[in-house]
Write an enzyme that holds these catalytic residues in place. Sequence first.
Site, mmCIF file in Angstrom:
data_model
loop_
_atom_site.group_PDB
_atom_site.id
_atom_site.type_symbol
_atom_site.label_atom_id
_atom_site.label_comp_id
_atom_site.label_asym_id
_atom_site.label_seq_id
_atom_site.Cartn_x
_atom_site.Cartn_y
_atom_site.Cartn_z
ATOM 1 C CE LYS A 116 -3.941 -1.685 2.555
ATOM 2 N NZ LYS A 116 -4.563 -2.232 1.589
ATOM 3 N N GLY A 165 -9.427 -5.788 4.337
ATOM 4 C CA GLY A 165 -10.402 -4.469 5.448
ATOM 5 C C GLY A 165 -9.591 -5.123 6.755
ATOM 6 C CG HIS A 208 -15.567 0.579 -2.800
ATOM 7 N ND1 HIS A 208 -14.023 0.144 -1.781
ATOM 8 C CD2 HIS A 208 -15.476 -0.141 -3.625
ATOM 9 C CE1 HIS A 208 -13.226 -0.584 -2.678
ATOM 10 N NE2 HIS A 208 -14.095 -1.154 -3.712
ATOM 11 C CG HIS A 235 -13.589 -2.983 5.806
ATOM 12 N ND1 HIS A 235 -13.590 -2.002 5.541
ATOM 13 C CD2 HIS A 235 -12.668 -3.145 7.025
ATOM 14 C CE1 HIS A 235 -13.533 -0.620 6.224
ATOM 15 N NE2 HIS A 235 -13.745 -1.874 7.391
ATOM 16 C CD GLU A 275 -10.453 -2.086 -3.629
ATOM 17 O OE1 GLU A 275 -11.413 -2.936 -4.541
ATOM 18 O OE2 GLU A 275 -10.007 -1.851 -3.135
ATOM 19 N NE ARG A 292 -7.285 -9.574 -6.118
ATOM 20 C CZ ARG A 292 -8.353 -9.430 -6.393
ATOM 21 N NH1 ARG A 292 -9.651 -8.974 -6.947
ATOM 22 N NH2 ARG A 292 -8.997 -8.912 -4.560
HETATM 23 P P1 ADP Z 1 -7.594 -3.486 2.682
HETATM 24 O O1 ADP Z 1 -6.241 -3.799 1.071
HETATM 25 O O2 ADP Z 1 -7.534 -4.517 3.668
HETATM 26 O O3 ADP Z 1 -9.135 -4.380 1.537
HETATM 27 P P2 ADP Z 1 -7.791 -0.670 1.534
HETATM 28 O O4 ADP Z 1 -7.558 0.034 1.522
HETATM 29 O O5 ADP Z 1 -8.649 -0.976 0.114
HETATM 30 O O6 ADP Z 1 -7.812 -1.967 2.396
HETATM 31 O O7 ADP Z 1 -9.805 -0.526 2.424
HETATM 32 C C1 ADP Z 1 -11.020 -1.066 2.398
HETATM 33 C C2 ADP Z 1 -12.067 -0.131 3.428
HETATM 34 O O8 ADP Z 1 -11.427 0.445 4.378
HETATM 35 C C3 ADP Z 1 -12.628 0.677 1.856
HETATM 36 O O9 ADP Z 1 -13.079 0.363 0.788
HETATM 37 C C4 ADP Z 1 -12.832 1.930 2.808
HETATM 38 O O10 ADP Z 1 -14.652 1.254 2.901
HETATM 39 C C5 ADP Z 1 -12.079 1.595 4.156
HETATM 40 N N1 ADP Z 1 -10.918 2.455 4.139
HETATM 41 C C6 ADP Z 1 -9.644 2.542 4.150
HETATM 42 N N2 ADP Z 1 -9.179 4.121 4.148
HETATM 43 C C7 ADP Z 1 -9.756 4.805 3.965
HETATM 44 C C8 ADP Z 1 -10.136 5.559 5.066
HETATM 45 N N3 ADP Z 1 -8.563 6.537 4.645
HETATM 46 N N4 ADP Z 1 -11.006 6.652 5.322
HETATM 47 C C9 ADP Z 1 -12.024 5.892 5.659
HETATM 48 N N5 ADP Z 1 -12.673 4.674 5.284
HETATM 49 C C10 ADP Z 1 -11.332 3.296 4.544
#
Ligand code: ADP
Length: 658
Positions: A116, A165, A208, A235, A275, A292
């Site tokens: 990330k 998540g 999202h 999530h 995303e 993917r």
């Molecule tokens: P993962 O790889 O664990 O899925 P992500 O970074 O894609 O993590 O985030 C998963 C979910 O968490 C997102 O879909 C969103 O709903 C929430 N999220 C992530 N970052 C934030 C943020 N900075 N503020 C609010 N919600 C967030």
Amino acid sequence: MLKRILIANRGEIAARIAKTCRQLAIEYVAVYSDADSNAPYLRGATASVHLGSSLATESYLNQSKIIAAAIAQGCDSIHPGYGFLSENATFARAVQEAGLIFIGPRADTIDSLGDKARAKVLMQKAGVPTVPGTVEATEDVDVIIAKTLEMGFPVLLKPTAGGGGKGMQIVRAAPELREAAEQAIRLARANFKDGALLVEKYIENPRHIEVQVFGDQHGNAVHLFERECSLQRRHQKVVEEAPAASISLATAMHLRESAVRGAQAVGYVNAGTFEFIVDSNGDIYFLEVNTRLQVEHPVTEEITGLDLVEWQIRVASGEPLPLAQSQIHQQGHAIECRVYAEDASNDFRPAPGTVIRLEWPSDTRVDAAIEAGNEISPFYDPMIAKLIVRGADRADALVAMQRAVAETIILGTTTNLGFLGKILSDPAVSANDIHTRYLDQNLTRYNRNVGRSAAAACAAAIALPYRTASDDVPSTPWIASTPKAVFDRVTIDPSGVLGRVAYWANGDLLKVAIRDYSAASGAQIGCEGEEFVVTIGSREGGLFRGLLNGQPWSAIQVDGNIEVLAAGDRVVLEPYISRCGSDGVSAGTATAPMPGVVVVVEVTAGDVVTQGTTLVVVEAMKMENRVMAHCDGTVTAVLCRVGDNVGVGDVLVELEPA
Ligand code: ADP
């Protein structure tokens, strides 16, 4: 063009990839574990290869076995699907080194976007808006505190190596910060073997929204519009749509341009998903790239009329993208619902089991892993199917999906169909007034199995004499096969009740009163203070179906019990009389709560335990279930070992109660 593809996956996505292979007349090799030896996705494959035992590490995650199978079968390429090895750069590299084509992005792209922090830096450089916060992950609590105070609350502490998540922590005020940071680091170390955290501004109630992109090996990159996936539980996406009807065209353009710019910046090849979260002002924040094909790719296919797996194969073959950006259009609105074998009323516990009856809805695209008679294995993800519909607009698609969910019959095992039905009929969902935490905040309204008394009413209706269209002889199908006392028929009593029936449902006795009955209008039935009108439309091959207050219901008889599916909720009803005192296990026996694999045995014979002590951990569908002592006592026998496959009710540990 590729000639023979090994599909390194299982279930619905293996079937989905196979479908495109057949359409393109490409040969394909399927792989399977012990648990999948009779799975539907194996049918039609040019060849299928047994990988190993049911454990994913022995089969679908076993890189060398998969590559060896591809070589032995004369394949030129491997499609990883999603999950398993799909985002594993080491695997992608090993595939290439073995002289095969990996149908996906380049290994170094997977590497750089898989982290990330690195992905965020790359995207910032490309001018893609990211969430304000750090780009250097750290395990130093003091640094985390300093960064947070600099940025202001609320913040999100996010494990850089995380996924799904997991392990993210929202912190809203200074007093909780140190402890939250320490805990998040501990959790990240335990889960991902890397405790490093990013500190991000926490965006309140975002949506999202993700953009599907495609790149080829000739430097071209396009987008295939966006999908909205804000209906998530912890999530995990549950309902996905395309396009994102909640945002303005300007926001949509901003998302598309950002994603394409990001893809170009890393020379992205093949299918990818950018995303983002989008706040109520329409500001967009890049989250991550999934390198993917996504579970929810069908909604994009439905609105564009394109086959994304075909595009993946063509791009991997070295062909340029089939269409230029100006030739890609979207039309209508598509919705996908994920059908999971899980029990929403029981904390969404995975519900493996055997599918006894299965009927898919008409006019619906169904990407499924199962057929009637299949066992849903406890070894893998509990998603068993995806229902996909398309409508002229969102409202139209929602109606189509409500119908599709109501028409789906899955009996023999519990699914989330009732949960989906409740989501789709929520006024906030129709109004598109939702965000990523909406489902979690409203779970108590959704996860209740409301169908119990309704189900008992349906079961009682089956016990009534009724006439079928073809057959003028009144028949009572149920009475013949259940003890006489179950249907205690009284001609007409002063309370106006025709008959009474009682059923056990999950330990509670439900008393049902049949008030009135006519072949034309159905039965009027009362249960637990609720009144129902129940009709029986047909009974074919042991499947009863009819209408309950105008909505479809269905039922089957299994081992003397009646299984009813009403409003998507499955209820197993045990006729009152058949309960004969064998219920329950003694306090000194600990049994498996569900089929699964023993992953931890915490006790040995002679151990003294107290009530609530964990004795054994059984893993099923990626969830760990603790089997605990029901009483204080001494362990007299341990009847299982790590790695054992156990069934529901198997005795795992015996105790001598104190
Ligand atoms: P993962 O790889 O664990 O899925 P992500 O970074 O894609 O993590 O985030 C998963 C979910 O968490 C997102 O879909 C969103 O709903 C929430 N999220 C992530 N970052 C934030 C943020 N900075 N503020 C609010 N919600 C967030």
